[in-house]
Design an enzyme around this catalytic site. Sequence first.
Site, PDB file in Angstrom:
ATOM      1  N   ALA A  63       0.750  -1.226  -0.026  1.00 44.97           N
ATOM      2  CA  ALA A  63       0.055  -0.050  -0.082  1.00 44.97           C
ATOM      3  C   ALA A  63       0.812   1.216  -0.016  1.00 44.97           C
ATOM      4  CB  ALA A  63      -0.805  -0.152   1.373  1.00 44.97           C
ATOM      5  N   GLU A 125       2.938  -4.370   8.494  1.00 46.16           N
ATOM      6  CA  GLU A 125       1.767  -3.512   8.756  1.00 46.16           C
ATOM      7  C   GLU A 125       2.008  -3.672  10.530  1.00 46.16           C
ATOM      8  OE1 GLU A 125       1.379  -5.747   6.671  1.00 46.16           O
ATOM      9  OE2 GLU A 125       0.208  -4.951   5.137  1.00 46.16           O
TER      10      GLU A 125
HETATM   11  N1  COA Z   1       4.537   3.636   0.479  1.00 47.16           N
HETATM   12  C1  COA Z   1       4.997   5.182   0.150  1.00 47.16           C
HETATM   13  N2  COA Z   1       6.244   5.191  -0.204  1.00 47.16           N
HETATM   14  C2  COA Z   1       7.321   4.083   0.124  1.00 47.16           C
HETATM   15  C3  COA Z   1       6.586   2.891   0.557  1.00 47.16           C
HETATM   16  C4  COA Z   1       5.414   2.607   0.668  1.00 47.16           C
HETATM   17  N3  COA Z   1       4.783   1.514   1.025  1.00 47.16           N
HETATM   18  N4  COA Z   1       7.708   2.123   0.930  1.00 47.16           N
HETATM   19  C5  COA Z   1       8.772   2.827   0.732  1.00 47.16           C
HETATM   20  N5  COA Z   1       8.272   4.238   0.255  1.00 47.16           N
HETATM   21  C6  COA Z   1       9.485   5.249  -0.082  1.00 47.16           C
HETATM   22  C7  COA Z   1      10.097   5.766   0.780  1.00 47.16           C
HETATM   23  O1  COA Z   1       9.445   6.665   1.720  1.00 47.16           O
HETATM   24  C8  COA Z   1      11.307   6.347   0.054  1.00 47.16           C
HETATM   25  O2  COA Z   1      10.838   7.716  -0.240  1.00 47.16           O
HETATM   26  P1  COA Z   1      11.839   8.910  -0.502  1.00 47.16           P
HETATM   27  O3  COA Z   1      12.916   8.378  -1.440  1.00 47.16           O
HETATM   28  O4  COA Z   1      11.073  10.015  -0.682  1.00 47.16           O
HETATM   29  O5  COA Z   1      12.618   9.048   1.027  1.00 47.16           O
HETATM   30  C9  COA Z   1      11.285   5.319  -0.977  1.00 47.16           C
HETATM   31  O6  COA Z   1      10.206   4.975  -1.291  1.00 47.16           O
HETATM   32  C10 COA Z   1      12.502   4.321  -1.056  1.00 47.16           C
HETATM   33  O7  COA Z   1      12.317   3.632   0.128  1.00 47.16           O
HETATM   34  P2  COA Z   1      13.473   2.792   1.189  1.00 47.16           P
HETATM   35  O8  COA Z   1      12.988   2.346   2.059  1.00 47.16           O
HETATM   36  O9  COA Z   1      14.506   4.173   1.231  1.00 47.16           O
HETATM   37  O10 COA Z   1      14.127   1.953  -0.007  1.00 47.16           O
HETATM   38  P3  COA Z   1      14.934   0.451   0.157  1.00 47.16           P
HETATM   39  O11 COA Z   1      15.034   0.087  -1.122  1.00 47.16           O
HETATM   40  O12 COA Z   1      15.826   0.623   1.248  1.00 47.16           O
HETATM   41  O13 COA Z   1      13.643  -0.355   0.879  1.00 47.16           O
HETATM   42  C11 COA Z   1      11.488  -1.263   1.036  1.00 47.16           C
HETATM   43  C12 COA Z   1      12.407  -0.488   0.226  1.00 47.16           C
HETATM   44  C13 COA Z   1      10.235  -1.496  -0.005  1.00 47.16           C
HETATM   45  C14 COA Z   1      12.042  -2.611   1.660  1.00 47.16           C
HETATM   46  C15 COA Z   1      11.178  -0.384   2.287  1.00 47.16           C
HETATM   47  O14 COA Z   1      10.834   0.831   1.646  1.00 47.16           O
HETATM   48  C16 COA Z   1       9.895  -0.836   3.014  1.00 47.16           C
HETATM   49  O15 COA Z   1      10.029  -1.656   4.080  1.00 47.16           O
HETATM   50  N6  COA Z   1       8.774   0.062   2.791  1.00 47.16           N
HETATM   51  C17 COA Z   1       7.614  -0.458   3.545  1.00 47.16           C
HETATM   52  C18 COA Z   1       6.810  -1.469   3.046  1.00 47.16           C
HETATM   53  C19 COA Z   1       5.462  -1.468   3.918  1.00 47.16           C
HETATM   54  O16 COA Z   1       5.568  -1.458   5.057  1.00 47.16           O
HETATM   55  N7  COA Z   1       4.660  -1.802   3.209  1.00 47.16           N
HETATM   56  C20 COA Z   1       3.379  -2.357   3.820  1.00 47.16           C
HETATM   57  C21 COA Z   1       2.290  -0.933   3.704  1.00 47.16           C
HETATM   58  S1  COA Z   1       0.575  -1.563   4.521  1.00 47.16           S
END
Ligand code: COA
Length: 693
Positions: A63, A125
């Site tokens: 999401a 989550e």
């Molecule tokens: N929604 C919106 N933005 C997101 C996102 C999400 N689910 N996941 C990551 N982003 C954004 C970050 O804020 C960051 O933005 P920025 O460049 O403006 O700071 C960018 O994407 C890159 O994220 P980052 O975490 O720095 O990259 P990464 O390659 O180190 O890690 C993930 C990637 C996907 C492993 C990590 O971002 C993550 O765990 N995201 C959360 C996933 C999550 O909780 N999903 C469930 C939602 S219910």
Amino acid sequence: MTAPIEISTHGAIGLIRFTRPPVNALGVAMRAAIAEAHQAFEADSRIAATALTGDGRLFSAGADITEFDSGRRSPLLTEVIAQLEQGRKPVIALIDGIAFGGAFELALGCDYRYALPGARLSFPEIRLGNIPGAGGTQKLPRLAGGPAALELILSARVLSAEEALALGIVDAVLPDLNAALAHLAAEVADTLPRRRLIDREVAGPQDALDEIAAPFLRRARGAPATAAALEAVRRAHTMPIAAALDWERETFRRLNTSPEARAQRHLFFAERKAAKVADLPPGTEARPVDNVGIVGAGTMGRGIAMAFADAGLPVTLVEQEAERLDAALDGIGRAYAQQVARGRIAEDAARARTGRISGTTDLAGLAQADLVIEAVFEAMEVKREVFAALDRVAKPGAILATNTSTLDVNRIADATGRPEDVLGLHFFSPANVMKLLEVVRAARTAPDVVQTAMTLGRRIGKVPVCVGVCDGFAGNRMFINFNREAQILVEEGALPWQVDRVFTEWGLAMGPFAVMDLAGLDVGYRIRQARAAGRDPAEPYPFTAADRLAEAGRLGQKAGRGWYTYGEDPRKGIPDPEVEALIAEVAGEKGIARRAVSDEEILHRGLWQLVNTGGYILGEGIAQRASDLDVIFTSGYGFPRTRGGPMHTAEVYGLARVVAEIERFHAAHGRHWRPAPILLDRAASGAPLDAGG
Ligand code: COA
């Protein structure tokens, strides 16, 4: 903006590929595009099945968290998943990278799931104060069984492709996308039957659920998402799926607006912002760091060595005397053996990590190091000598870092002929465990040196935050004032165990007096003695009781006595009437009439002292953003993530109310409560602390 998906056909397979940078988050445009493409494939007689895949690194991060505060927009993820389930043709997830949260749920809405080798599945989550809200709590139990599903939801553990296969979550692991498409084309020729999870029952017993949830419930300390996850999985066992999905969706919506969820979302973005240093010239590249030298093999040096070895970097540890060096290397070996014994790492991982750490008594052994971190005794002259020596042996371009927690990094840098290569890397003890890394930028530190430290910090699994030079940098400067306030409260009439109870009930991992007992009362005592001459006599001195305890040998846990006494359990402090008497005596000598201090006053004076000090730190430009201070406190000082950090706490409470209380404390308690100008300014204008940032 580029299209959020790309569409192609492969024989009778219609492929939807997610292409929305940076992480393929399932925002509204992406959801609408998936729904539309799926509908087109449903209508196309040449297509027998729809497949979903990502960009090779990411299937999708789930999401779009940025939408969580802005209201729901159709099509919702639940609606898109329902559309896939209600269609005539089977849908296949080709999970080619990270599939987190809503993306994992999207895959659970498919009939088939194939993983490619880089697949990583997780429900994060719970870390955002919520439960999966698009079917995850109902469909994962139908694949992996309730107990395994609950454990995954509560731990937010990341599964590899092989683990997902072993748990029955994916049908197969295929070598690459072409192989997957070829495999599907062959299968689809045989007409792949529908196989929806919503048509299945949950297999297996539900009795283990409570036992699995118990440790998570304890750690959650009443945060509502953990109990909700347990309840959701219980409902998967006991309720028809349609009703359980309705309950899950409603619960997700309710939790989404809870203070805990808001706080954790704030931290999610705060941590990512903290990784960026705003004023570095665009395009500043990190220097390559392939090996690390560490000077000083005490507790900090060893922990730092392990932090790098854990991340796969070779480390050379330098200690003057061979005996101390051997003891340090033995200690590291024992620490890894203990991790193996506790089941934290495998034996071969421990061997590999130990093997990455070598030792020498000769500083010249660091001639080829890309980065050297000094972790010797905390005294300016000793550190300056080490840096002058490093200046002679280190190769040009090597980064020279100090792990000081109190000393002026500029003066340390000036001991070398290359201050642009010098900065502070303030690790927190135990350095291989604690997440926080304060990257201390000195006056002349080069931008690429700062960039290298920030990148490297993330590479070794830390949460790096860039701060400037001042006494205590950001974290300790705030924490010291918090601690001092705790001691003033005790002089005024509170008791140490009351103060600790108030803060632990509020969510801190430990109260300030328990922390002092853990760290050792001699630490603060020695610093106060060393600084006695420079003390401002107009400032109150609330450390008399602490000094007398230290002088009486009550040094804390290690002495079995400190602010508390310790009995059979050497970590559990017991309130001590002797300490109470000492406090009364000290207050009597100072002419303080002790009074009952309310829990609320204790809480607010502790918290607003952190916030006010944070305000000065922001005003002086020592920290880049208020949210960086929240990251520092939640990752380095046991501040509860469900509260979002001290500055977030103040904003939620209302800055104008906080300032009004600070002004009251200022009038009653004197100048250490003088309100920080930035707080006055924001309280008056109503702007957030990070306005514009
Ligand atoms: N929604 C919106 N933005 C997101 C996102 C999400 N689910 N996941 C990551 N982003 C954004 C970050 O804020 C960051 O933005 P920025 O460049 O403006 O700071 C960018 O994407 C890159 O994220 P980052 O975490 O720095 O990259 P990464 O390659 O180190 O890690 C993930 C990637 C996907 C492993 C990590 O971002 C993550 O765990 N995201 C959360 C996933 C999550 O909780 N999903 C469930 C939602 S219910």
